[in-house]
Design a protein around this motif. Structure first.
Motif, mmCIF file in Angstrom:
data_model
loop_
_atom_site.group_PDB
_atom_site.id
_atom_site.type_symbol
_atom_site.label_atom_id
_atom_site.label_comp_id
_atom_site.label_asym_id
_atom_site.label_seq_id
_atom_site.Cartn_x
_atom_site.Cartn_y
_atom_site.Cartn_z
ATOM 1 N N GLY A 61 1.041 4.099 -3.175
ATOM 2 C CA GLY A 61 0.916 5.611 -2.602
ATOM 3 C C GLY A 61 2.007 6.317 -3.318
ATOM 4 O O GLY A 61 1.621 7.312 -3.989
ATOM 5 N N THR B 240 1.945 10.398 5.741
ATOM 6 C CA THR B 240 1.476 8.557 5.558
ATOM 7 C C THR B 240 2.824 7.757 5.577
ATOM 8 O O THR B 240 2.769 6.849 6.420
ATOM 9 C CB THR B 240 0.811 8.411 4.373
ATOM 10 N N GLU C 214 1.557 15.896 1.956
ATOM 11 C CA GLU C 214 0.416 14.979 2.498
ATOM 12 C C GLU C 214 0.864 13.407 2.690
ATOM 13 O O GLU C 214 0.901 12.722 3.521
ATOM 14 C CB GLU C 214 -0.642 15.304 1.823
ATOM 15 N N TYR C 215 1.467 13.124 1.708
ATOM 16 C CA TYR C 215 1.881 11.537 1.538
ATOM 17 C C TYR C 215 2.964 11.596 2.546
ATOM 18 O O TYR C 215 3.288 10.497 3.101
ATOM 19 C CB TYR C 215 2.364 11.265 -0.041
ATOM 20 N N ASP D 122 0.787 -1.242 -0.119
ATOM 21 C CA ASP D 122 0.038 0.092 0.093
ATOM 22 C C ASP D 122 1.054 1.172 -0.054
ATOM 23 O O ASP D 122 0.576 2.351 -0.751
ATOM 24 C CB ASP D 122 -0.749 0.038 1.329
ATOM 25 N N ILE D 123 1.999 1.232 0.778
ATOM 26 C CA ILE D 123 2.768 2.378 0.936
ATOM 27 C C ILE D 123 3.635 2.715 -0.435
ATOM 28 O O ILE D 123 3.613 3.533 -1.149
ATOM 29 C CB ILE D 123 4.017 2.078 1.706
ATOM 30 N N ALA E 37 4.540 5.093 8.763
ATOM 31 C CA ALA E 37 4.646 3.740 8.586
ATOM 32 C C ALA E 37 6.133 3.075 8.605
ATOM 33 O O ALA E 37 6.428 1.826 8.713
ATOM 34 C CB ALA E 37 4.284 3.496 7.022
#
Length: 110
Positions: free
Chosen positions: A29, A88, A84-85, A25-26, A92
């Motif tokens: 993205g 996230t 923004e990214y 998922d990372i 992680a």
């Protein structure tokens, strides 16, 4: 540019993800993020498969982006989508090393 000449800007990130993180998922993205920017000339990533633990120090993944010039890198870094990214991505990771440098091409790819 001839051999040994300084050129593009490389942004290299090496990480150890936190336990339980869905790395796919990372990565998806990040792939989506870089696809939104013409400033990013290239994007590559990989997962360690051969390094002895003593040398990798727990780091498992590397991500590399190439930019034409440092101004392009600076524009990418400050863009709201990247900011923004990054929140996230940062949530992680357990450990990170980041290098940003003008590359010196000694042997170009064929």
């Amino acid at each position: 540019m001839g051999a040994g000449a300084m050129g593009e800007i490389k942004h290299l990130v090496t990480v150890k993800f936190k336990e339980g993180v869905v790395v796919e998922d990372i990565v998806k993205g990040m792939e989506k993020l870089v696809s939104e920017f013409d400033l990013v000339k290239s994007f590559e990533w990989g997962q360690d498969s051969e390094g002895p633990e003593m040398l990798t120090q727990g780091f498992t993944h590397s991500f590399s982006m190439t930019f034409d010039k440092k101004e392009d890198y600076a524009e990418f870094q400050s863009h709201p989508n990247h900011v923004e990214y990054s929140a996230t991505f940062s949530a992680a990771i357990e450990k990170i090393v980041v290098l940003c440098f003008p590359s010196v091409c000694v042997k170009p790819s064929a």
